[in-house]
Design a protein around this motif. Structure first.
Motif, short mmCIF file in Angstrom:
data_model
loop_
_atom_site.label_atom_id
_atom_site.label_comp_id
_atom_site.label_asym_id
_atom_site.label_seq_id
_atom_site.Cartn_x
_atom_site.Cartn_y
_atom_site.Cartn_z
N ALA A 113 0.84 -1.17 0.11
CA ALA A 113 0.05 -0.30 0.03
C ALA A 113 0.94 1.10 0.04
N ASP A 114 1.73 1.32 0.83
CA ASP A 114 2.87 2.37 1.05
C ASP A 114 3.70 2.64 -0.32
N TRP A 115 3.87 1.35 -1.17
CA TRP A 115 4.70 1.44 -2.24
C TRP A 115 3.69 2.06 -3.32
N LEU A 116 2.65 1.83 -3.46
CA LEU A 116 1.79 2.42 -4.34
C LEU A 116 1.58 3.80 -4.29
N ALA A 117 1.19 4.21 -2.77
CA ALA A 117 0.83 5.50 -2.48
C ALA A 117 1.96 6.60 -2.58
N THR A 129 11.76 3.83 1.15
CA THR A 129 11.37 2.28 0.88
C THR A 129 10.37 2.28 2.16
N PRO A 130 9.26 1.31 1.53
CA PRO A 130 8.13 1.35 2.80
C PRO A 130 8.38 0.96 4.13
N THR A 131 9.52 -0.12 4.21
CA THR A 131 9.98 -0.51 5.23
C THR A 131 11.36 0.22 5.69
N GLN A 132 11.38 1.05 6.50
CA GLN A 132 12.24 1.94 7.02
C GLN A 132 13.57 0.95 7.84
N GLY A 168 17.66 2.40 -13.08
CA GLY A 168 17.71 1.37 -13.47
C GLY A 168 18.53 0.02 -12.72
N ASN A 169 18.58 0.52 -11.40
CA ASN A 169 19.59 -0.28 -10.48
C ASN A 169 18.54 -0.93 -9.28
N SER A 170 18.49 -2.15 -8.90
CA SER A 170 17.83 -2.69 -8.08
C SER A 170 18.57 -3.21 -6.79
N ALA A 171 19.64 -2.78 -6.48
CA ALA A 171 20.82 -3.07 -5.54
C ALA A 171 20.54 -2.40 -4.26
N HIS A 172 18.84 -2.09 -4.00
CA HIS A 172 18.43 -1.42 -2.86
C HIS A 172 18.32 -2.47 -1.80
N PHE A 173 18.16 -2.10 -0.33
CA PHE A 173 17.58 -3.11 0.51
C PHE A 173 16.05 -3.10 0.62
N ALA A 174 15.25 -2.58 -0.18
CA ALA A 174 13.88 -2.65 0.28
C ALA A 174 13.17 -3.92 0.41
N MET A 181 7.75 1.95 9.55
CA MET A 181 7.33 2.06 8.08
C MET A 181 7.38 3.52 7.93
N ARG A 182 7.43 3.64 6.28
CA ARG A 182 7.13 5.01 6.00
C ARG A 182 6.10 4.93 4.98
N GLY A 183 4.88 5.72 5.21
CA GLY A 183 3.88 5.79 4.37
C GLY A 183 3.21 7.09 4.94
N MET A 184 2.33 7.45 3.96
CA MET A 184 1.43 8.63 4.38
C MET A 184 0.15 8.39 4.93
N VAL A 185 -0.31 9.00 6.01
CA VAL A 185 -1.54 8.91 6.56
C VAL A 185 -2.64 9.32 5.53
N SER A 186 -2.52 10.24 4.72
CA SER A 186 -3.51 10.30 3.50
C SER A 186 -2.84 11.01 2.47
N LEU A 187 -3.50 10.97 1.30
CA LEU A 187 -3.18 11.50 0.23
C LEU A 187 -4.26 12.13 -0.68
N PRO A 188 -4.95 13.15 -0.53
CA PRO A 188 -6.05 13.92 -0.85
C PRO A 188 -5.76 14.30 -2.33
N VAL A 189 -6.34 13.63 -3.06
CA VAL A 189 -6.51 14.03 -4.81
C VAL A 189 -7.85 14.72 -5.28
N ARG A 190 -7.60 15.25 -6.44
CA ARG A 190 -8.89 15.91 -6.88
C ARG A 190 -8.59 15.49 -8.41
N PHE A 191 -9.83 15.42 -9.18
CA PHE A 191 -9.76 15.16 -10.68
C PHE A 191 -11.13 15.46 -11.40
#
Length: 424
Positions: free
Chosen positions: A254-258, A293-296, A347-353, A404-414
């Motif tokens: 969920a955090d990765w998506l948002a 990264t979602p898991t800090q 183009g690099n995926s040598a992260h620890f995510a 964890m590092r994610g947002m409490v909310s992400l208000p959008v309009r459209f």
């Protein structure tokens, strides 16, 4: 400094006298600044203090984290080794994150751990990626249909959090109706607050019930495939492994998506590409794995014997917390990866995510998370191509979690659009 004892009059010396408190708003506001300060003052291995006064080591160096995760004999994922157990109260809020000795894929070591891997990974590999994508497209359309006519939504609460849990519920074998309650339980566990223990117990009850149901009526789902494995496991082992799969997969996805959508909405490099979101979504998702990264922080490893790591003396039974986000930002590795002049994440995926080594997130689980997040982003941008933030970017609030590092909310309009499937 000494550690208060919750169950006896004993005390346990902290690793060093000046431990950094692993709490406070800095971890939500600007964790990278904190990690830079830690690195400057303490080096790649930092003595920290967990809530309640319990000592641990936070590994923030890329090379040091690679060393810890590559050596399961010296640094096993064996929580039973922890030298703080005599002092830990039964209601300690971080227990669901740290864990107890239990028979699951995540809390066993050596041959016993590999026994669980041999059962869980094939069951995950059997998830059809094409069927999963179709499922996620359908679920995403259903969620979007609920709010698409309003012209406004909270992308976190209305979309990013329910989509992964609904998809995982389908994979595991839960009824769709259980999705909202499962999402709340897993979020409450991850935040590590006063209700974390209660949420853990409720989730365990749900999973134990599901195991009993699938034993009586198997289906085409993860639980049934695990139950069909030829190696015998107890009901408790099945439940513990399913806990690990569902809890680890929901909020991180969920955090990765948002966070990927937030990056695309706030970074000029992606703003012009929103119309071509299918191309830019993958770039944004990879950058998020590097930069936020979602898991800090991941708990943890425990030293099997006295050893040295970096410039610190680690005692047998000390807890080591994996500073995944801090290691990703280690200037030593970033300078090396960026020698070409390109950002380290290009183009690099040598992260620890997804962590690393024997206890990394299983590769099939990584693929499942990517399919859920990427499909969600693409369907959202296809349906609502003119989305924009409804609040200033600087006013966005992060979840109150050190881990964890994610947002409490992400208000959008459209621009409001019509529902496509009669789900409104």
């Amino acid at each position: 400094m000494t550690t208060p004892s919750a169950t006896s009059g004993n005390t346990q010396q902290c690793p060093v006298a000046h431990a950094v408190p692993l709490s406070g708003p800095g971890f939500q506001i600007d964790p990278n600044h904190l990690y830079r300060e830690m690195r400057r003052e303490h080096g790649p291995v930092v003595a920290v203090e967990l809530p309640g006064g319990f000592p641990a080591w936070l590994v923030i160096g890329y090379r040091e984290l690679h060393q810890v995760t590559s050596d399961p004999e010296l640094f096993p994922r064996d929580v039973g080794l922890w030298n703080q157990w005599p002092n830990i109260p039964e209601d300690w809020p971080l227990l669901p994150m740290v864990g107890r000795p239990m028979p699951s894929i995540y809390f066993t070591a050596g041959a016993e751990h590999l026994r669980h891997v041999a059962m869980v990974e094939p069951a995950l590999e059997a998830v059809d990626p094409f069927e999963l994508r179709r499922t996620c497209e359908d679920l995403a359309d259903q969620l979007i249909d609920v709010f698409c006519g309003r012209g406004a939504a909270d992308l976190v609460a209305d979309f990013a959090e329910p989509l992964p849990v609904l998809a995982i519920a389908r994979i595991v074998g839960f009824p769709d109706a259980d999705g909202p309650q499962l999402a709340w339980l897993m979020k409450t566990m991850a935040d590590g607050g006063a209700d974390a223990q209660t949420a853990y117990l409720h989730l365990l009850e749900r999973i134990q019930h599901l195991v009993a149901v699938k034993k009586a009526r198997p289906g085409d789902d993860l639980v049934s495939r695990m139950l069909a494995h030829p190696t015998p496991f107890t009901d408790q082992e099945y439940a513990m492994d399913l806990m690990a799969i569902t809890a680890a997969g929901h909020l991180t996805t969920a955090d990765w998506l948002a966070s990927s959508v937030r990056l695309m909405l706030t970074d000029d490099r992606f703003a012009a590409a929103l119309g071509g979101g299918r191309h830019s979504a993958g770039q944004a998702m990879n950058e998020v794995l590097w930069e936020e990264t979602p898991t800090q922080i991941l708990a943890g490893r425990w030293a099997a014997r006295d050893t040295r790591l970096g410039d610190k003396l680690i005692r047998a039974g000390d807890m080591l917390l994996l500073g995944l986000a801090a290691a990703n930002a280690d200037p030593h590795v970033r300078q090396h990866l960026s020698a070409s002049g390109e950002p380290a994440h290009t183009g690099n995926s040598a992260h620890f995510a997804f962590s690393y080594g024997e206890y990394r997130c299983p590769f099939p689980a990584q693929q499942i998370a990517e399919i859920i997040a990427r499909t969600g982003i693409e369907v959202f941008l296809d349906r609502l191509p003119d989305i924009d933030l409804a609040v200033p970017a600087e006013s966005l609030v992060r979840r109150p979690s050190v881990f964890m590092r994610g947002m409490v909310s992400l208000p959008v309009r459209f621009t409001p659009v019509r529902a496509v499937g009669g789900h409104q």
